[in-house]
Design an enzyme around this catalytic site. Structure first.
Site, PDB file in Angstrom:
ATOM      1  CB  ALA A  63     -55.978 -42.324  31.545  1.00 24.16           C
ATOM      2  N   GLY A 102     -52.412 -45.299  34.174  1.00 24.14           N
ATOM      3  CA  GLY A 102     -52.670 -46.199  33.046  1.00 24.14           C
ATOM      4  C   GLY A 102     -51.387 -46.601  32.329  1.00 24.14           C
ATOM      5  CD  GLU A 105     -54.282 -48.916  35.776  1.00 24.03           C
ATOM      6  OE1 GLU A 105     -54.489 -47.912  35.076  1.00 24.03           O
ATOM      7  OE2 GLU A 105     -55.110 -49.390  36.568  1.00 24.03           O
ATOM      8  CD  GLU A 125     -54.109 -44.593  38.517  1.00 19.70           C
ATOM      9  OE1 GLU A 125     -53.210 -44.631  39.388  1.00 19.70           O
ATOM     10  OE2 GLU A 125     -54.041 -45.242  37.457  1.00 19.70           O
TER      11      GLU A 125
HETATM   12  C1  3H9 Z   1     -55.128 -42.818  34.898  1.00 17.61           C
HETATM   13  O1  3H9 Z   1     -54.163 -43.169  34.311  1.00 17.61           O
HETATM   14  C2  3H9 Z   1     -56.355 -43.683  35.078  1.00 17.61           C
HETATM   15  C3  3H9 Z   1     -56.116 -45.127  34.803  1.00 17.61           C
HETATM   16  O2  3H9 Z   1     -55.943 -45.843  35.997  1.00 17.61           O
HETATM   17  C4  3H9 Z   1     -57.348 -45.756  34.180  1.00 17.61           C
HETATM   18  C5  3H9 Z   1     -57.511 -45.512  32.755  1.00 17.61           C
HETATM   19  C6  3H9 Z   1     -58.738 -46.208  32.210  1.00 17.61           C
HETATM   20  N1  3H9 Z   1     -53.189 -36.459  30.952  1.00 17.61           N
HETATM   21  O3  3H9 Z   1     -46.684 -32.006  35.032  1.00 17.61           O
HETATM   22  P1  3H9 Z   1     -46.048 -31.404  33.839  1.00 17.61           P
HETATM   23  C7  3H9 Z   1     -49.826 -32.572  30.848  1.00 17.61           C
HETATM   24  S1  3H9 Z   1     -55.250 -41.266  35.572  1.00 17.61           S
HETATM   25  C8  3H9 Z   1     -53.243 -35.293  30.278  1.00 17.61           C
HETATM   26  O4  3H9 Z   1     -45.919 -29.939  33.785  1.00 17.61           O
HETATM   27  P2  3H9 Z   1     -43.549 -32.645  34.564  1.00 17.61           P
HETATM   28  C9  3H9 Z   1     -49.807 -31.446  31.857  1.00 17.61           C
HETATM   29  O5  3H9 Z   1     -51.095 -30.934  32.052  1.00 17.61           O
HETATM   30  C10 3H9 Z   1     -53.708 -40.517  35.209  1.00 17.61           C
HETATM   31  N2  3H9 Z   1     -52.282 -34.345  30.368  1.00 17.61           N
HETATM   32  O6  3H9 Z   1     -44.624 -32.056  33.535  1.00 17.61           O
HETATM   33  C11 3H9 Z   1     -48.870 -30.464  31.178  1.00 17.61           C
HETATM   34  O7  3H9 Z   1     -49.636 -29.815  30.168  1.00 17.61           O
HETATM   35  P3  3H9 Z   1     -49.345 -28.298  29.816  1.00 17.61           P
HETATM   36  C12 3H9 Z   1     -52.673 -40.963  36.159  1.00 17.61           C
HETATM   37  C13 3H9 Z   1     -51.237 -34.590  31.158  1.00 17.61           C
HETATM   38  O8  3H9 Z   1     -42.394 -33.059  33.754  1.00 17.61           O
HETATM   39  C14 3H9 Z   1     -47.859 -31.357  30.486  1.00 17.61           C
HETATM   40  O9  3H9 Z   1     -48.491 -32.633  30.359  1.00 17.61           O
HETATM   41  N3  3H9 Z   1     -51.446 -40.235  35.907  1.00 17.61           N
HETATM   42  C15 3H9 Z   1     -51.127 -35.785  31.888  1.00 17.61           C
HETATM   43  O10 3H9 Z   1     -43.372 -31.705  35.707  1.00 17.61           O
HETATM   44  C16 3H9 Z   1     -46.559 -31.528  31.258  1.00 17.61           C
HETATM   45  O11 3H9 Z   1     -46.883 -31.923  32.591  1.00 17.61           O
HETATM   46  C17 3H9 Z   1     -51.100 -39.152  36.590  1.00 17.61           C
HETATM   47  O12 3H9 Z   1     -51.749 -38.722  37.500  1.00 17.61           O
HETATM   48  C18 3H9 Z   1     -52.162 -36.747  31.749  1.00 17.61           C
HETATM   49  N4  3H9 Z   1     -52.115 -37.934  32.389  1.00 17.61           N
HETATM   50  O13 3H9 Z   1     -44.249 -33.923  35.201  1.00 17.61           O
HETATM   51  C19 3H9 Z   1     -49.809 -38.497  36.169  1.00 17.61           C
HETATM   52  N5  3H9 Z   1     -49.985 -35.738  32.611  1.00 17.61           N
HETATM   53  O14 3H9 Z   1     -47.939 -28.269  29.350  1.00 17.61           O
HETATM   54  C20 3H9 Z   1     -50.018 -37.039  35.938  1.00 17.61           C
HETATM   55  C21 3H9 Z   1     -49.396 -34.572  32.331  1.00 17.61           C
HETATM   56  O15 3H9 Z   1     -50.384 -27.995  28.809  1.00 17.61           O
HETATM   57  N6  3H9 Z   1     -48.839 -36.375  35.469  1.00 17.61           N
HETATM   58  N7  3H9 Z   1     -50.143 -33.880  31.447  1.00 17.61           N
HETATM   59  O16 3H9 Z   1     -49.532 -27.565  31.121  1.00 17.61           O
HETATM   60  C22 3H9 Z   1     -47.778 -36.081  36.234  1.00 17.61           C
HETATM   61  O17 3H9 Z   1     -47.704 -36.434  37.384  1.00 17.61           O
HETATM   62  C23 3H9 Z   1     -46.693 -35.243  35.635  1.00 17.61           C
HETATM   63  O18 3H9 Z   1     -47.229 -34.573  34.522  1.00 17.61           O
HETATM   64  C24 3H9 Z   1     -45.437 -36.017  35.170  1.00 17.61           C
HETATM   65  C25 3H9 Z   1     -44.502 -35.038  34.414  1.00 17.61           C
HETATM   66  C26 3H9 Z   1     -44.702 -36.558  36.399  1.00 17.61           C
HETATM   67  C27 3H9 Z   1     -45.784 -37.148  34.247  1.00 17.61           C
END
Ligand code: 3H9
Length: 698
Positions: A63, A102, A105, A125
Site C-alpha cells: 500500500a 499489500g 496480499e 506491516e
Molecule cells: C501495507 O501494505 C498495508 C496492507 O496490508 C493493507 C492495505 C489495505 N508507500 O526504502 P527505499 C518510497 S503497508 C509509499 O529508499 P529501497 C520511500 O519512501 C506497506 N512510499 O528503497 C522512498 O521514497 P523517497 C507495507 C514508499 O530500495 C522510495 O520509495 N510495505 C513505500 O532501499 C524508495 O524506498 C512496507 O512496509 C510504500 N509502501 O527499499 C514496505 N515503500 O525516494 C516499505 C517505499 O521519496 N518499503 N516507498 O525517499 C520498503 O521496505 C522499502 O522501500 C523497499 C525498497 C524494500 C521496498
C-alpha cells in the site's frame, strides 16, 4: 490503462504490468488501473489467463503508506483482490525482487504465484505498527499453516525465493526472463485445465509440530519484551487465530477492524513517521543527489579496540576490504582476536555461514605500519578519545594517505574542526560517529566540519547506506546531536537521585516508557570510566555556579566502572548481567543528598519522565534552532537508532508533538523555576507553543 498500469496481450494471455516507480506502491491510480485491466481481460473472449507483474525495481512494496493519513478511496486493495477472486480466468502473479505488505496480499489473492530467484516476499506491516489489512492474516495461514504464517507476520522480514517456495508461498521459481516464464506458466495452467486455485477456499492449516499445540501462546510469549507496549503484534496474533476459528468473511471483517484501529493509533503514526524520516535523513539540501563522490573500494581503521574492531567488521560485512592499524602489536593482536571471536559467535548462533566468516575475515588485514594503509579511500580513526593523540594521528594520515583519501574520526565529543585544521586537507575531514557495538547499531552520526566539502559529505552519506547504516548529518558541537542530548537526559536522572529517587526507580520509569533500559543500566553496560575521564577533563572549564552531581564520580572513584568490573550503579553476580540494586549505592546517594543539604522526598514516575524527557526535548529544540541538525526527523532517527528511544513513540520530537509544544513548554517553564538553568526554555519551543505548531508541522 492508466499511466501506471499497462495491459497487453501475449498470445492468449493478458499481461497486466504495474509501473509506478520507485517501488510500485499500490496508490489510487495503480488500484484503478489494475481494476480496469481485469475488467478488460474478463471481457476479452480470446484471453484465457492473466499475468500480474511489476516493472522496474520490484513487484510491489505494498500500500502507498502516504495515503494512510487520508480517507481511503475506492477501489481499495481488498476490492482489487475481490475482483481477482471473481475473475473467471486464472490469474498468476509474477514476482521479482520484493512483494511486501499489500503487494504480497495482492499476489496471495491470485490463483498462482511464481517468482524470480531474486524474489523476496513478506508482510512487514508490524514494523509500521499495523496488522496486514488486505487478507494477509487470513490467506497466508491457509496457504502455509499458522505456525509459519505467524513467523512471517510477526517477524516482518522478507522471505527469500527458495524459502518461499519451500513454504508454499511461491508455486515455482523461474530462471531467466520472468514475464516469459509467467506466460509459459499461464499457458500450462490453461492447457492442463487446472481449476481455479483460490487461497480463501483453502482450510486454514492448524498448527503441526513443532508449533502444535500452543502455537498462539508461544507466539505471544515469543514477542515478549520486543513487543512491550505495542498494540499491533498482539492483534496480528489474534487475527491469525481468527483464521482457524472464524469463517473467512467474518475473520476478514475482524482483520479490517484491527487494521483500522492500528492505522489510526499514535503508535502506527509514529512508526510511519520514522519510516519516512529515515529516508529523508539521506537528503542534504545543499548537496544534490548527483554530487560527485569518491569511490570507496578500500578502507582503513586506526585503533583496534572495541570500536575499531566493530567498524572493521562493518566494512567486511559490506564486502569492502579494510586494513586495521594499531601501532601496538599487542593491541592489534587483541583486536583481531576480538574480530575473530565476534565472527565465531555469529557462526555458532547460525547468523552467518562458515564460508561467509572466512570470506569476511579475508577482507580484514592487520598492520602496525602506516605505510600499509596508503591505498585506502577512507580512513576511520578510532583511537582513544584524546585531542592531542587524534591530532597526531591525523597529521600522520595526511602525510601517508593519497591526496583524495577521506580522513574520518569516530570521536563522540571532540571538535572535528580542530582536528581538520591539523591536516592540509580539511575539506576531506569529517566525523563518522559509530555507536557501540559498531557492527550492530544502525546509526552513523556523520559530522560535517566547517570546511568539509560537499563531495566528502556525499561520499560519507553514500558509504553509510552501503554499510547498511542510517547516516544522519549533524554539525559540530560538544557531543554532537545524540550525546549532547544524552547529557541533558542523564544529568536530570542524576539530579533525581540527589533529590530522593534511586537508580532502579528511574530505570524502571524509563523502561516502562519503552526504552530497552534506563540510563543507569545503560551506563553500567557501556562502562562508566569514559564519561568520568571526559568529566575530569572538563572540570577546569566547568561553571562553578552550575549544578553538578558528584554521585557518578564517586562511584568511579570506588573502582566501579559498570558490568565489566562487576559493579557500577548496580552490583552483578559473578559473570552475570542482571543489575541488582545495591544498598552500598543507596547509602552513597543518601550521603550525597545529606552533604548537599537536600531534603530527600518521594519522587513519582511522572516527575522522572518529565524531568528526563523534557530535558531531552528542550535540548533537541536548541540543537535544531542552532542548525546542528537539519530537521526534527533527523533528531528522532538519531535517538531511535542510537539510543533506543521507543520507535512506537516516533523519537523525542515526534513524541513532543503528540504531547503538544504548549504542554511541554508549561512544564519546562515550571522546571526552570525550580531546577534552574538546565531547563531554560529553548526559543524554538517557545515559538512553536506560541504559534500552535509542532516540530514536524510547517
Ligand atoms: C501495507 O501494505 C498495508 C496492507 O496490508 C493493507 C492495505 C489495505 N508507500 O526504502 P527505499 C518510497 S503497508 C509509499 O529508499 P529501497 C520511500 O519512501 C506497506 N512510499 O528503497 C522512498 O521514497 P523517497 C507495507 C514508499 O530500495 C522510495 O520509495 N510495505 C513505500 O532501499 C524508495 O524506498 C512496507 O512496509 C510504500 N509502501 O527499499 C514496505 N515503500 O525516494 C516499505 C517505499 O521519496 N518499503 N516507498 O525517499 C520498503 O521496505 C522499502 O522501500 C523497499 C525498497 C524494500 C521496498
Amino acid at each position: 490503462m492508466t499511466d501506471v498500469v499497462r495491459y497487453e496481450r501475449r498470445g492468449a494471455t493478458g499481461v497486466i504490468t504495474i509501473d509506478n516507480p520507485p517501488v510500485n506502491a499500490l496508490g489510487i491510480p495503480v488500484r484503478k488501473g489494475v481494476f480496469a485491466c481485469l475488467d478488460r481481460a474478463e471481457g476479452d473472449a480470446d484471453v484465457t489467463a492473466l499475468v500480474l507483474i511489476g516493472a522496474g525495481r520490484c513487484f510491489s512494496a505494498g500500500a502507498d503508506i502516504r495515503e494512510f493519513s487520508r480517507p481511503p478511496e475506492p477501489p481499495t486493495v481488498r476490492e482489487v483482490i475481490e475482483k481477482i477472486r471473481d475473475c473467471p480466468k486464472p490469474v498468476i502473479a509474477a514476482i521479482h525482487e520484493t512483494a511486501l505488505g499489500g503487494g504480497l496480499e495482492l499476489a496471495l489473492g491470485c490463483d498462482y504465484r511464481i517468482g524470480a530467484p531474486s524474489a523476496r516476499v513478506g508482510l512487514p506491516e508490524v514494523k509500521l505498527g499495523l496488522v496486514p489489512g488486505a487478507g494477509g492474516t487470513q490467506r497466508l495461514p491457509r496457504l502455509i499453516g499458522v505456525g509459519p504464517a505467524l513467523r512471517v507476520i510477526l517477524g516482518g522480514e522478507p522471505v527469500p525465493a527458495a524459502e518461499a517456495l519451500a513454504l508454499g508461498i511461491l508455486d515455482e521459481v523461474v530462471e531467466g526472463n520472468l514475464a516469459d516464464g509467467a506466460v509459459a506458466f499461464a499457458e500450462r495452467v490453461v492447457a492442463e485445465g487446472r481449476p481455479a486455485h483460490r487461497t480463501r477456499d483453502l482450510e486454514a492449516k492448524p498448527p503441526k509440530a513443532p508449533d502444535a499445540p500452543d502455537v498462539f501462546d508461544r507466539a505471544r510469549k515469543g514477542i515478549g519484551r520486543r513487543a512491550r507496549g505495542l498494540i499491533a503484534p498482539d492483534l496480528c496474533i489474534e487475527s491469525v487465530e481468527n483464521a482457524l476459528r472464524l469463517p473467512f468473511d467474518e475473520a476478514m471483517r475482524k482483520e479490517r477492524e484491527f487494521f483500522v484501529r492500528c492505522r489510526e493509533s499514535d503508535q502506527s503514526k509514529a512508526q510511519r513517521h520514522v519510516f519516512f524520516a529515515e529516508r529523508q535523513a539521506a537528503r542534504i539540501p545543499d548537496v544534490p543527489a548527483d554530487t560527485a563522490v569518491i569511490s570507496i573500494r578500500r578502507a582503513a581503521v586506526i585503533g583496534c579496540g572495541t570500536m575499531g574492531a566493530g567498524i572493521a567488521i562493518t566494512f567486511a560485512n559490506a564486502g569492502i576490504p579494510v586494513h586495521v592499524l594499531d601501532v601496538s602489536r599487542e593491541a592489534l593482536d587483541a583486536g583481531l582476536g576480538l574480530i575473530r571471536k565476534t565472527y565465531a559467535a555469529g557462526v555458532s548462533r547460525g547468523r552467518i555461514s562458515e564460508a561467509d566468516r572466512e570470506a569476511r575475515m579475508d577482507l580484514i588485514t592487520g598492520t602496525a605500519d602506516y605505510a600499509g594503509i596508503r591505498d585506502a579511500d577512507i580512513v576511520i580513526e578510532a583511537v582513544f578519545e584524546e585531542m592531542d593523540l587524534k591530532k597526531k594521528v591525523f597529521q600522520t594520515l595526511d602525510r601517508v594517505c593519497k591526496a583524495d583519501t577521506i580522513l574520518a574520526t569516530n570521536t563522540s565529543s571532540l571538535d572535528v574542526n580542530e582536528i581538520a585544521v591539523t591536516t592540509a586537507r580539511p575539506e576531506k575531514v569529517m566525523g563518522t560517529h559509530f555507536f557501540s557495538p559498531a557492527h550492530v547499531m544502525r546509526l552513523m552520526e556523520n559530522v560535517r566540519g566547517e570546511k568539509t566539502s560537499k563531495e566528502t559529505v556525499a561520499s560519507v552519506m553514500g558509504l553509510s547506506r552501503r554499510l547498511g547504516k542510517i547516516g544522519v548529518l549533524v554539525g559540530v558541537c560538544d557531543g554532537f546531536v545524540g550525546n549532547r542530548m544524552y547529557h541533558a537526559y542523564t544529568r536530570e536522572a542524576n539530579f533525581l537521585l540527589e533529590e530522593g529517587a534511586l537508580p532502579q526507580q528511574v530505570d524502571k520509569a524509563i523502561y516502562d516508557f519503552g526504552f530497552p533500559m534506563g540510563p543507569f543500566t545503560t551506563g553500567d553496560l557501556a562502562g562508566l570510566d569514559v564519561g568520568w575521564r571526559i568529566r575530569q577533563r572538563r572540570a577546569k572549564t566547568r561553571d562553578p555556579d552550575e549544578r553538578y552531581s558528584p554521585i557518578a564520580d564517586r562511584i568511579c572513584e570506588m573502582g566501579r566502572f559498570g558490568q565489566k568490573t562487576g559493579a557500577g550503579w548496580y552490583r552483578y553476580e559473578k559473570g552475570g548481567r542482571t543489575p541488582i540494586p545495591d544498598p552500598e549505592i543507596e547509602k552513597l546517594i543518601v550521603g550525597v543528598s545529606d552533604e548537599l543539604g537536600i531534603q530527600r522526598r518521594e519522587i513519582g514516575d511522572r516527575e522522572i519522565l518529565e524531568r528526563c524527557l523534557y530535558a531531552l526535548i528542550n535540548e533537541g529544540a536548541k540543537i535544531l534552532d542552532e542548525g546542528l541538525a537539519l530537521r526534527a526527523g533527523d533528531i528522532d532517527v538519531i535517538w531511535i537508532y542510537g539510543y533506543g528511544f521507543p520507535v512506537h513513540r516516533g523519537g523525542p520530537l515526534f513524541h513532543a508533538d503528540t504531547v503538544g509544544a504548549n504542554v511541554i513548554l508549561d512544564a519546562v517553564r515550571r522546571l526552570h523555576g525550580t531546577h534552574g538553568a538546565a531547563f531554560k526554555p529553548a526559543p524554538l519551543l517557545e515559538r512553536l507553543a506560541r504559534e500552535g505548531r509542532g516540530f514536524h508541522q510547517g
